[in-house]
Write a protein that holds these residues in place. Structure first.
Motif, short mmCIF file in Angstrom:
data_model
loop_
_atom_site.label_atom_id
_atom_site.label_comp_id
_atom_site.label_asym_id
_atom_site.label_seq_id
_atom_site.Cartn_x
_atom_site.Cartn_y
_atom_site.Cartn_z
N ALA A 126 0.85 -1.20 0.07
CA ALA A 126 -0.05 0.04 -0.06
C ALA A 126 0.88 1.21 0.01
CB ALA A 126 -0.81 0.00 1.25
N PRO A 127 0.30 2.52 -0.46
CA PRO A 127 1.17 3.50 -0.69
C PRO A 127 1.16 4.26 0.93
CG PRO A 127 -1.06 4.09 -1.31
CD PRO A 127 -0.96 2.59 -1.17
N TYR A 128 2.56 4.20 1.34
CA TYR A 128 2.50 4.94 2.86
C TYR A 128 3.92 5.75 2.56
CZ TYR A 128 -0.50 1.50 4.77
OH TYR A 128 -1.70 0.78 5.12
N GLY A 129 4.02 6.79 3.10
CA GLY A 129 5.39 7.62 3.23
C GLY A 129 5.67 8.00 1.85
N GLU A 130 6.85 7.52 1.54
CA GLU A 130 7.59 8.17 0.00
C GLU A 130 6.52 7.62 -1.16
OE1 GLU A 130 11.50 6.83 -0.52
OE2 GLU A 130 12.36 7.97 1.65
N VAL A 132 3.42 7.49 -1.23
CA VAL A 132 2.28 8.48 -1.59
C VAL A 132 2.80 9.66 -2.54
CG1 VAL A 132 0.90 10.26 -0.36
CG2 VAL A 132 1.12 7.93 0.68
N GLU A 133 3.83 10.13 -2.10
CA GLU A 133 4.64 11.10 -2.91
C GLU A 133 4.98 10.62 -4.36
OE1 GLU A 133 4.38 14.28 -2.17
OE2 GLU A 133 3.53 13.60 -0.28
N LYS A 134 5.28 9.18 -4.49
CA LYS A 134 5.44 8.62 -5.83
C LYS A 134 4.18 8.61 -6.52
CE LYS A 134 7.21 4.16 -7.31
NZ LYS A 134 7.72 2.84 -6.65
N CYS A 135 3.01 8.38 -5.78
CA CYS A 135 1.59 8.37 -6.46
C CYS A 135 1.18 9.71 -6.91
CB CYS A 135 0.65 7.52 -5.52
SG CYS A 135 0.92 5.90 -5.06
N LYS A 136 1.52 10.66 -6.22
CA LYS A 136 1.16 11.88 -6.40
C LYS A 136 1.70 12.25 -7.79
CE LYS A 136 -0.50 13.49 -2.03
NZ LYS A 136 -0.33 14.39 -0.77
N ALA A 137 3.07 12.08 -7.90
CA ALA A 137 4.05 12.39 -9.02
C ALA A 137 3.40 11.91 -10.16
CB ALA A 137 5.33 11.98 -8.76
N TYR A 138 3.17 10.45 -10.18
CA TYR A 138 2.46 9.75 -11.24
C TYR A 138 1.48 10.56 -11.75
CZ TYR A 138 0.23 5.66 -13.34
OH TYR A 138 -0.62 4.84 -14.08
N ALA A 139 0.19 10.87 -10.66
CA ALA A 139 -0.82 11.32 -11.28
C ALA A 139 -0.67 12.63 -11.91
CB ALA A 139 -1.50 11.59 -9.87
N CYS A 140 0.23 13.49 -11.34
CA CYS A 140 0.61 14.84 -12.08
C CYS A 140 1.18 14.59 -13.31
CB CYS A 140 1.47 15.54 -11.21
SG CYS A 140 0.99 16.13 -9.64
N SER A 141 1.99 13.51 -13.61
CA SER A 141 2.35 13.29 -15.04
C SER A 141 1.39 12.88 -15.82
CB SER A 141 3.60 12.20 -14.95
OG SER A 141 2.94 11.03 -14.65
N ILE A 142 0.45 12.09 -15.24
CA ILE A 142 -0.77 12.07 -16.29
C ILE A 142 -1.46 13.20 -16.74
CG2 ILE A 142 -3.06 10.77 -16.28
CD1 ILE A 142 -2.13 8.74 -14.42
#
Length: 149
Positions: A126-130, A132-142
């Motif tokens: 599950a997305p915890y800590g870093e 979560v930021e990786k998921c946000k950066a992925y979403a921003c690239s989309i």
């Protein structure tokens, strides 16, 4: 407002948690998100959207979970040539093939003529800590790819 289809399979809630983070960023960036679990996803849904995000956890040795198998087979009859797609998933690094479902879905989309908006996102459990930021950066690239002219 641009619309995005976000469809995923989640058994333990890990992939759903990733979808939550992605959806939050997309909405924050003023995109309309149509969210479905893969059980409810139909080929017609894919045809109705130009931007599609697919998520799946990996089962066993790099396999798609049962929830995704029927739709994966239906993908053979869908023309993705005008579609921009992103794929994400959760997995367990203790297996030899980490997040193999992401690779399978990306390969299927490309074999059906689709283009990938960004490299697949693979998250340990599950997305915890870093992560979560990786998921946000992925979403921003989309978002950046969707808003490109």
């Amino acid at each position: 407002m641009k619309e995005v289809l976000l469809a995923y399979a989640s058994m333990s809630g890990n992939t759903e948690a990733i979808a939550d983070v992605i959806e939050e960023v997309l909405i924050e960036k003023k995109l309309a998100v149509h969210r479905l679990e893969v059980f409810d996803l139909t080929p017609e849904d894919i045809r109705n959207f130009d931007h599609i995000i697919l998520g799946s956890y990996t089962w066993g040795d790099g396999e798609l979970p049962d929830e995704f198998l029927d739709f994966y087979d239906e993908m053979d009859d869908i023309d993705f040539s005008q579609k921009k797609v992103a794929v994400f998933g959760s997995g367990d690094m203790s297996y030899d093939i980490f997040c193999g479902a992401v690779d399978l879905l990306e390969e299927k989309v490309q074999s059906q003529g689709g283009s990938l908006m960004t490299a697949g996102l693979k998250v340990e459990l599950a997305p915890y800590g870093e992560d979560v930021e990786k998921c946000k950066a992925y979403a921003c690239s989309i978002v950046k790819e969707i808003k490109k002219k």
